[in-house]
Design a protein around this motif. Sequence first.
Motif, PDB file in Angstrom:
ATOM      1  N   ASN A  32       0.834  -1.202   0.000  1.00 59.21           N
ATOM      2  CA  ASN A  32       0.000   0.000   0.000  1.00 59.21           C
ATOM      3  C   ASN A  32       0.866   1.249   0.000  1.00 59.21           C
ATOM      4  O   ASN A  32       0.612   2.188  -0.761  1.00 59.21           O
ATOM      5  N   LEU A  35       2.660   1.633  -3.496  1.00 60.20           N
ATOM      6  CA  LEU A  35       1.752   2.116  -4.541  1.00 60.20           C
ATOM      7  C   LEU A  35       1.353   3.571  -4.312  1.00 60.20           C
ATOM      8  O   LEU A  35       1.248   4.351  -5.261  1.00 60.20           O
ATOM      9  N   THR A  36       1.154   3.939  -3.066  1.00 68.86           N
ATOM     10  CA  THR A  36       0.827   5.332  -2.762  1.00 68.86           C
ATOM     11  C   THR A  36       1.999   6.247  -3.115  1.00 68.86           C
ATOM     12  O   THR A  36       1.807   7.318  -3.699  1.00 68.86           O
ATOM     13  N   THR A  39       2.162   6.555  -6.960  1.00 65.88           N
ATOM     14  CA  THR A  39       1.117   7.429  -7.506  1.00 65.88           C
ATOM     15  C   THR A  39       1.369   8.886  -7.145  1.00 65.88           C
ATOM     16  O   THR A  39       1.096   9.781  -7.945  1.00 65.88           O
ATOM     17  N   ALA A  91      -7.456   8.653 -12.297  1.00 67.38           N
ATOM     18  CA  ALA A  91      -6.681   7.423 -12.100  1.00 67.38           C
ATOM     19  C   ALA A  91      -6.179   7.338 -10.662  1.00 67.38           C
ATOM     20  O   ALA A  91      -6.196   6.269 -10.045  1.00 67.38           O
ATOM     21  N   ARG A  92      -5.756   8.457 -10.114  1.00 63.54           N
ATOM     22  CA  ARG A  92      -5.278   8.478  -8.721  1.00 63.54           C
ATOM     23  C   ARG A  92      -6.406   8.120  -7.762  1.00 63.54           C
ATOM     24  O   ARG A  92      -6.206   7.379  -6.804  1.00 63.54           O
ATOM     25  N   ILE A  94      -9.017   6.273  -8.456  1.00 64.30           N
ATOM     26  CA  ILE A  94      -9.311   4.845  -8.621  1.00 64.30           C
ATOM     27  C   ILE A  94      -8.289   4.000  -7.871  1.00 64.30           C
ATOM     28  O   ILE A  94      -8.643   3.031  -7.184  1.00 64.30           O
ATOM     29  N   VAL A  95      -7.015   4.369  -7.966  1.00 64.90           N
ATOM     30  CA  VAL A  95      -5.973   3.622  -7.244  1.00 64.90           C
ATOM     31  C   VAL A  95      -6.217   3.694  -5.742  1.00 64.90           C
ATOM     32  O   VAL A  95      -6.118   2.683  -5.036  1.00 64.90           O
ATOM     33  N   GLN A  96      -6.542   4.866  -5.228  1.00 66.33           N
ATOM     34  CA  GLN A  96      -6.808   4.997  -3.795  1.00 66.33           C
ATOM     35  C   GLN A  96      -8.024   4.184  -3.368  1.00 66.33           C
ATOM     36  O   GLN A  96      -8.022   3.572  -2.302  1.00 66.33           O
ATOM     37  N   VAL A  98      -9.110   1.409  -4.744  1.00 66.29           N
ATOM     38  CA  VAL A  98      -8.714   0.000  -4.764  1.00 66.29           C
ATOM     39  C   VAL A  98      -7.848  -0.321  -3.550  1.00 66.29           C
ATOM     40  O   VAL A  98      -8.022  -1.353  -2.893  1.00 66.29           O
ATOM     41  N   LEU A  99      -6.899   0.555  -3.230  1.00 71.07           N
ATOM     42  CA  LEU A  99      -6.042   0.327  -2.060  1.00 71.07           C
ATOM     43  C   LEU A  99      -6.844   0.319  -0.776  1.00 71.07           C
ATOM     44  O   LEU A  99      -6.601  -0.505   0.127  1.00 71.07           O
TER      45      LEU A  99
END
Length: 107
Positions: A32, A35-36, A39, A91-92, A94-96, A98-99
């Motif tokens: 996590n 990936l953070t 991003t 996109a950022r 969406i990533v957050q 999902v995380l």
Amino acid sequence: MELTPFRIIGGTIQDGVTAATGGGMRDAMNLNQVLTLITNILMVVIGALAVFFIIFGGVKYLTSGGDKDKVTSAKNTILYAVIGLVIALLARVIVQLVLNAMNGGTF
């Protein structure tokens, strides 16, 4: 104290990671956090590029001299920079999301 190729002032890189995280290298960052971090770095790069292209489009617009083709090109440069920035922000998000879901959170 042995000399290593990764010697830094006051200790080794491993010593610094151990001191900062309270554990060994394996405990330094989880998925996590990695990936953070990635991003966040990408958002800074994309944001800087978007600002550059918006300014570049503005300069193209100011120096177009009323030529329709140059004005259209300048407007498209600005428009595409803004669209790219919006896509990057989405996109950022969406990533957050999902995380957060991976860590037991909810959408």
